[in-house]
Write a protein that holds these residues in place. Structure first.
Motif, PDB file in Angstrom:
ATOM      1  N   SER A  43      -5.850   1.278 -16.306  1.00 60.81           N
ATOM      2  CA  SER A  43      -4.340   1.809 -16.130  1.00 60.81           C
ATOM      3  C   SER A  43      -4.192   3.220 -16.517  1.00 60.81           C
ATOM      4  N   GLY A  44      -3.013   3.923 -16.128  1.00 64.14           N
ATOM      5  CA  GLY A  44      -2.810   5.181 -16.569  1.00 64.14           C
ATOM      6  C   GLY A  44      -3.113   6.016 -15.406  1.00 64.14           C
ATOM      7  N   ALA A  49     -11.945   8.603 -17.904  1.00 63.33           N
ATOM      8  CA  ALA A  49     -12.538   7.215 -18.026  1.00 63.33           C
ATOM      9  C   ALA A  49     -13.633   7.129 -19.257  1.00 63.33           C
ATOM     10  N   LEU A  50     -14.546   8.171 -19.130  1.00 63.14           N
ATOM     11  CA  LEU A  50     -15.632   8.003 -20.121  1.00 63.14           C
ATOM     12  C   LEU A  50     -15.195   8.189 -21.537  1.00 63.14           C
ATOM     13  N   ASN A 112      -8.749   3.738  -8.022  1.00 54.04           N
ATOM     14  CA  ASN A 112      -8.958   4.552  -8.990  1.00 54.04           C
ATOM     15  C   ASN A 112      -9.141   3.468 -10.408  1.00 54.04           C
ATOM     16  N   GLY A 113      -8.658   2.585 -10.502  1.00 55.78           N
ATOM     17  CA  GLY A 113      -8.822   1.677 -11.460  1.00 55.78           C
ATOM     18  C   GLY A 113     -10.042   1.105 -11.324  1.00 55.78           C
ATOM     19  N   LYS A 114     -10.625   0.594 -10.145  1.00 56.33           N
ATOM     20  CA  LYS A 114     -11.712  -0.090 -10.072  1.00 56.33           C
ATOM     21  C   LYS A 114     -12.953   1.025 -10.374  1.00 56.33           C
ATOM     22  N   ILE A 115     -12.895   2.102 -10.171  1.00 53.94           N
ATOM     23  CA  ILE A 115     -13.625   3.201 -10.483  1.00 53.94           C
ATOM     24  C   ILE A 115     -13.647   3.411 -12.181  1.00 53.94           C
ATOM     25  N   LYS A 116     -12.616   3.441 -12.791  1.00 54.34           N
ATOM     26  CA  LYS A 116     -12.415   3.518 -14.282  1.00 54.34           C
ATOM     27  C   LYS A 116     -13.162   2.345 -14.812  1.00 54.34           C
ATOM     28  N   ALA A 160     -10.671  12.342  -8.899  1.00 51.72           N
ATOM     29  CA  ALA A 160      -9.493  11.567  -8.685  1.00 51.72           C
ATOM     30  C   ALA A 160      -8.465  12.083  -9.795  1.00 51.72           C
ATOM     31  N   ALA A 161      -8.811  12.841 -10.706  1.00 44.54           N
ATOM     32  CA  ALA A 161      -8.099  13.270 -12.044  1.00 44.54           C
ATOM     33  C   ALA A 161      -6.550  13.512 -11.714  1.00 44.54           C
ATOM     34  N   GLY A 162      -6.048  12.810 -12.540  1.00 43.56           N
ATOM     35  CA  GLY A 162      -4.364  12.949 -12.411  1.00 43.56           C
ATOM     36  C   GLY A 162      -3.667  12.142 -11.560  1.00 43.56           C
TER      37      GLY A 162
END
Length: 176
Positions: A43-44, A49-50, A112-116, A160-162
């Motif tokens: 989320s967010g 992510a790291l 994006n959540g899946k990548i995180k 995908a930052a931001g």
């Protein structure tokens, strides 16, 4: 006089109960079993992510040889849950499909959540391999393969930052 003696005795007794540092190391478990909703990082917003994963799973990288077996078990269980959140029913793959694919606004946020989530899963896998290597197990091939995947997903997250990142409501824990 009795009071002074009692205080002195209690101070001496408590000093014997304190851990010593001497030649032997005392490694205490510090990871706690959590629900997926507590350790997920999806989320967010994307891009960090790291760092989010490392904050949720604070393992001392300078002392992998002394990570407790209980902590390793929690890392493995959390990794399995993160993988299930990606592929099992009700996970990211289903949510992205239900949102109309990753080209819709909702689908892109879920992607994006899946990548995180993949960064979470892969970082936990890499940590376990590093710990096991430090403890004498041959994990070189697995470490190389998982590190490559991790780097790829970190780069996707940074690209995908931001952007908005959405988690899924997935049930699971880090309970070994």
């Amino acid at each position: 006089m009795y009071f002074k003696g009692a205080v002195l005795f209690s101070l001496l007794a408590s000093s014997f109960a304190l851990p010593t540092t001497g030649d032997r190391k005392v490694k205490r478990d510090h990871l706690q079993v959590q629900d997926y909703s507590e350790f997920q990082v999806s989320s967010g917003v994307a891009g960090n992510a790291l760092a989010e994963v490392n904050a949720k799973f604070p393992i001392d990288a300078s002392d992998f040889a002394n990570v407790a077996a209980e902590d390793i078990a929690i890392l493995k269980a959390a990794r399995e849950t993160a993988e299930a959140a990606e592929t099992d029913a009700g996970g990211f793959n289903d949510a992205i499909e239900a949102a109309g694919g990753k080209n819709t606004a909702a689908g892109k946020a879920l992607q994006n959540g899946k990548i995180k989530n993949k960064v979470l899963k892969l970082q936990l896998q890499v940590l376990v391999a590093q710990i096991e290597a430090a403890q004498g197990k041959d994990t070189a091939a697995k470490l190389a393969a998982e590190s490559k995947k991790l780097t790829n997903n970190i780069n996707l997250d940074k690209a995908a930052a931001g952007q908005k990142s959405t988690a899924v409501d997935f049930q699971g824990t880090s309970q070994p």
